[in-house]
Design a protein around this motif. Sequence first.
Motif, PDB file in Angstrom:
ATOM      1  N   ARG A   1       0.819  -1.211   0.000  1.00  0.00           N
ATOM      2  CA  ARG A   1       0.000   0.000   0.000  1.00  0.00           C
ATOM      3  C   ARG A   1       0.859   1.271   0.000  1.00  0.00           C
ATOM      4  O   ARG A   1       0.456   2.302  -0.512  1.00  0.00           O
ATOM      5  CB  ARG A   1      -0.970   0.005   1.182  1.00  0.00           C
ATOM      6  CG  ARG A   1      -0.313   0.066   2.528  1.00  0.00           C
ATOM      7  CD  ARG A   1      -1.296  -0.202   3.648  1.00  0.00           C
ATOM      8  NE  ARG A   1      -0.586  -0.433   4.883  1.00  0.00           N
ATOM      9  CZ  ARG A   1      -0.313   0.498   5.784  1.00  0.00           C
ATOM     10  NH1 ARG A   1      -0.727   1.726   5.589  1.00  0.00           N
ATOM     11  NH2 ARG A   1       0.341   0.203   6.876  1.00  0.00           N
ATOM     12  N   HIS A   2       2.066   1.188   0.554  1.00  0.00           N
ATOM     13  CA  HIS A   2       2.943   2.364   0.562  1.00  0.00           C
ATOM     14  C   HIS A   2       3.442   2.696  -0.830  1.00  0.00           C
ATOM     15  O   HIS A   2       3.645   3.856  -1.165  1.00  0.00           O
ATOM     16  CB  HIS A   2       4.154   2.143   1.480  1.00  0.00           C
ATOM     17  CG  HIS A   2       3.777   1.880   2.900  1.00  0.00           C
ATOM     18  ND1 HIS A   2       4.246   0.815   3.622  1.00  0.00           N
ATOM     19  CD2 HIS A   2       2.936   2.554   3.720  1.00  0.00           C
ATOM     20  CE1 HIS A   2       3.738   0.834   4.832  1.00  0.00           C
ATOM     21  NE2 HIS A   2       2.928   1.869   4.916  1.00  0.00           N
ATOM     22  N   PHE A   3       3.633   1.650  -1.646  1.00  0.00           N
ATOM     23  CA  PHE A   3       4.202   1.883  -2.974  1.00  0.00           C
ATOM     24  C   PHE A   3       3.245   2.679  -3.858  1.00  0.00           C
ATOM     25  O   PHE A   3       3.671   3.431  -4.726  1.00  0.00           O
ATOM     26  CB  PHE A   3       4.574   0.549  -3.646  1.00  0.00           C
ATOM     27  CG  PHE A   3       5.521  -0.287  -2.821  1.00  0.00           C
ATOM     28  CD1 PHE A   3       6.502   0.329  -2.042  1.00  0.00           C
ATOM     29  CD2 PHE A   3       5.432  -1.663  -2.797  1.00  0.00           C
ATOM     30  CE1 PHE A   3       7.365  -0.416  -1.265  1.00  0.00           C
ATOM     31  CE2 PHE A   3       6.305  -2.423  -2.024  1.00  0.00           C
ATOM     32  CZ  PHE A   3       7.268  -1.792  -1.255  1.00  0.00           C
ATOM     33  N   LYS A   4       1.947   2.518  -3.651  1.00  0.00           N
ATOM     34  CA  LYS A   4       0.972   3.275  -4.447  1.00  0.00           C
ATOM     35  C   LYS A   4       1.093   4.766  -4.156  1.00  0.00           C
ATOM     36  O   LYS A   4       0.866   5.609  -5.013  1.00  0.00           O
ATOM     37  CB  LYS A   4      -0.444   2.806  -4.113  1.00  0.00           C
ATOM     38  CG  LYS A   4      -0.733   1.400  -4.581  1.00  0.00           C
ATOM     39  CD  LYS A   4      -2.232   1.109  -4.503  1.00  0.00           C
ATOM     40  CE  LYS A   4      -2.544  -0.287  -4.982  1.00  0.00           C
ATOM     41  NZ  LYS A   4      -2.133  -1.328  -4.027  1.00  0.00           N
ATOM     42  N   ARG A   5       1.442   5.073  -2.933  1.00  0.00           N
ATOM     43  CA  ARG A   5       1.545   6.480  -2.531  1.00  0.00           C
ATOM     44  C   ARG A   5       2.891   7.099  -2.937  1.00  0.00           C
ATOM     45  O   ARG A   5       2.981   8.298  -3.190  1.00  0.00           O
ATOM     46  CB  ARG A   5       1.384   6.551  -1.007  1.00  0.00           C
ATOM     47  CG  ARG A   5       1.270   7.938  -0.439  1.00  0.00           C
ATOM     48  CD  ARG A   5       0.872   7.887   1.019  1.00  0.00           C
ATOM     49  NE  ARG A   5       1.844   7.274   1.894  1.00  0.00           N
ATOM     50  CZ  ARG A   5       2.990   7.838   2.283  1.00  0.00           C
ATOM     51  NH1 ARG A   5       3.316   9.019   1.841  1.00  0.00           N
ATOM     52  NH2 ARG A   5       3.798   7.206   3.112  1.00  0.00           N
ATOM     53  N   LEU A   6       3.924   6.264  -2.999  1.00  0.00           N
ATOM     54  CA  LEU A   6       5.275   6.778  -3.280  1.00  0.00           C
ATOM     55  C   LEU A   6       5.470   6.922  -4.792  1.00  0.00           C
ATOM     56  O   LEU A   6       6.163   6.131  -5.434  1.00  0.00           O
ATOM     57  CB  LEU A   6       6.325   5.851  -2.669  1.00  0.00           C
ATOM     58  CG  LEU A   6       6.357   5.834  -1.140  1.00  0.00           C
ATOM     59  CD1 LEU A   6       7.159   4.646  -0.613  1.00  0.00           C
ATOM     60  CD2 LEU A   6       6.919   7.130  -0.583  1.00  0.00           C
ATOM     61  N   GLN A   7       4.825   7.911  -5.353  1.00  0.00           N
ATOM     62  CA  GLN A   7       4.849   8.117  -6.803  1.00  0.00           C
ATOM     63  C   GLN A   7       6.006   9.009  -7.221  1.00  0.00           C
ATOM     64  O   GLN A   7       6.403   9.902  -6.466  1.00  0.00           O
ATOM     65  CB  GLN A   7       3.540   8.792  -7.247  1.00  0.00           C
ATOM     66  CG  GLN A   7       2.322   7.902  -7.105  1.00  0.00           C
ATOM     67  CD  GLN A   7       2.360   6.736  -8.088  1.00  0.00           C
ATOM     68  OE1 GLN A   7       2.596   6.930  -9.273  1.00  0.00           O
ATOM     69  NE2 GLN A   7       2.147   5.536  -7.586  1.00  0.00           N
ATOM     70  N   GLY A   8       6.501   8.788  -8.439  1.00  0.00           N
ATOM     71  CA  GLY A   8       7.507   9.709  -8.980  1.00  0.00           C
ATOM     72  C   GLY A   8       8.583   8.987  -9.762  1.00  0.00           C
ATOM     73  O   GLY A   8       8.877   7.814  -9.517  1.00  0.00           O
ATOM     74  N   ASN A   9       9.174   9.716 -10.711  1.00  0.00           N
ATOM     75  CA  ASN A   9      10.250   9.159 -11.539  1.00  0.00           C
ATOM     76  C   ASN A   9      11.635   9.439 -10.960  1.00  0.00           C
ATOM     77  O   ASN A   9      12.646   9.179 -11.613  1.00  0.00           O
ATOM     78  CB  ASN A   9      10.192   9.760 -12.953  1.00  0.00           C
ATOM     79  CG  ASN A   9       8.955   9.297 -13.686  1.00  0.00           C
ATOM     80  OD1 ASN A   9       8.178   8.497 -13.174  1.00  0.00           O
ATOM     81  ND2 ASN A   9       8.751   9.821 -14.878  1.00  0.00           N
ATOM     82  N   ILE A  10      11.646  10.002  -9.782  1.00  0.00           N
ATOM     83  CA  ILE A  10      12.923  10.300  -9.131  1.00  0.00           C
ATOM     84  C   ILE A  10      12.748  10.084  -7.622  1.00  0.00           C
ATOM     85  O   ILE A  10      11.686  10.396  -7.068  1.00  0.00           O
ATOM     86  CB  ILE A  10      13.358  11.751  -9.464  1.00  0.00           C
ATOM     87  CG1 ILE A  10      14.761  12.064  -8.938  1.00  0.00           C
ATOM     88  CG2 ILE A  10      12.368  12.787  -8.958  1.00  0.00           C
ATOM     89  CD1 ILE A  10      15.342  13.358  -9.514  1.00  0.00           C
TER      90      ILE A  10
END
Length: 476
Positions: A57-66
């Motif tokens: 569930r944390h990975f869905k929130r941790l968005q970004g290309n950097i």
Amino acid sequence: MCGIVGFTGNHNVVYDIVLGLTSLQHRGQDAAGIVTFKDYFHLKKGLGLVSQVFEERHFKRLQGNIGLGHVRYTTQGSNDLQNAQPFSANYPFGVAMVHNGNVTNFKELRNKLYHDYHILPETSNDLELILYVFASELIKKDLKDIQPADIFEAVKATQQIVKGAYSVIAVIANHGLLAFTDPHGIRPLVLGRQDSKEGSLYGFASESACFDYLGYELVRDLEAGEIIYIDNNLRLHTSDGYRLEKAFCIFEHIYFAREDSIIQQRLVAAERVKMGRMLANKVKAAGLQPDIVIDVPTSGYFAASGLAEALGIPYRRGFVKNSFIGRSFISPTQKEREEVVKKKLNPIKAVVKGKRVAVVDDSIVRGTTSKRIVKMLRNAGATEVYFISAAPPITNPCVYGIDMAISTELIASSKTHEEICNYIGSDALVYQTIEDLQQLYKTLPCCYACFTGKYPVEDSDKLLSEIEQERMEAKA
Ligand code: SF4
């Protein structure tokens, strides 16, 4: 010692970061954290292993290309969530940062930040100081039009102000990914790249093993003081930075780093085999004739196999290790370390019974682990036990991010060779020599301060006295 990673590319980088951190878990088990950037910083950190801190569930929130990742081994500040990395600041521009190492002018910098910039750091983690010093330098530039040259100048100024050992990776919001090392290049940092149809993806990591898992190619190490900046268009910019005499931590190759990592263009496993081979003459000179060579798993393995090969006798696995218990060296208290050793290793009686056993460990720090190992081997039926250290005697503490012990706790700082041998209860004791180690590394300038007391960073002795004083007071 901590593990750090940073990635930038054309896809969501969170899975690269979490996989990278997992491969660097041996560098720190106290806390783990990730920050990514998309519109704003997305941060998650917690105490414990990567697998304990992060869920799907944390990975869905941790968005970004950097983004950046960190695994923590506590050497500066307390082991609580407040001190877990990454750190970030959002005003007047966004910057997030992770580091591996130890700032040695910590107190002086805290005072400077307060008096010169009216900044009061919120934590006792030295990264916060690096972050604020860097931000205070970059703020002097035109923030509406930050150029690579501005970033390099800000880093160079930071490197002159911040003393100690540090490898740093940072995200500058809406600009790019930045990496630099301290002027002596004490801690490792490598650059990796993956070429895809859409262009190159870049990553930085404490160790190259991380790239193997991710399909990145190892490009090279960062040199002492070097700065690399990858802008948002994935263009790479480099600068020599503020460079002093190189002093790479020799202990990375002896113990800390993973065997499958290539650091300073040397495969760690191969270096340890060479260290083992160099021990053979010393074993022979001592008149020892072991039947077998075994290792203290797992960091003693390659040195043990090199020694066995050079002596022409068998290497055997003499211990089974329970991998689910942490490394004894980096457990915080003496009592915990002893407990960990007791639960972690079990000798294989059929292997050692009735044998003269040469047991190889990476080093001897306090001597308590070695003593327990010798006792276990005797109880398992070894007729003689020769303790072999792949490192020379450790006589001085490390102030560059390795929480070894204070001087009085280091067994070789006050005891003779014979006294150490008696204390650990072995029939013989063989150490690597500093001369042989320096010969092996004659083309790579290294820090040997924990064996020689010659610290590469100015004023390290002052910090050491302060640390020792504080610890003595805490014990009293
Ligand atoms: Fe490495 Fe020892 Fe130098 Fe610390 S003092 S950086 S452990 S070589």
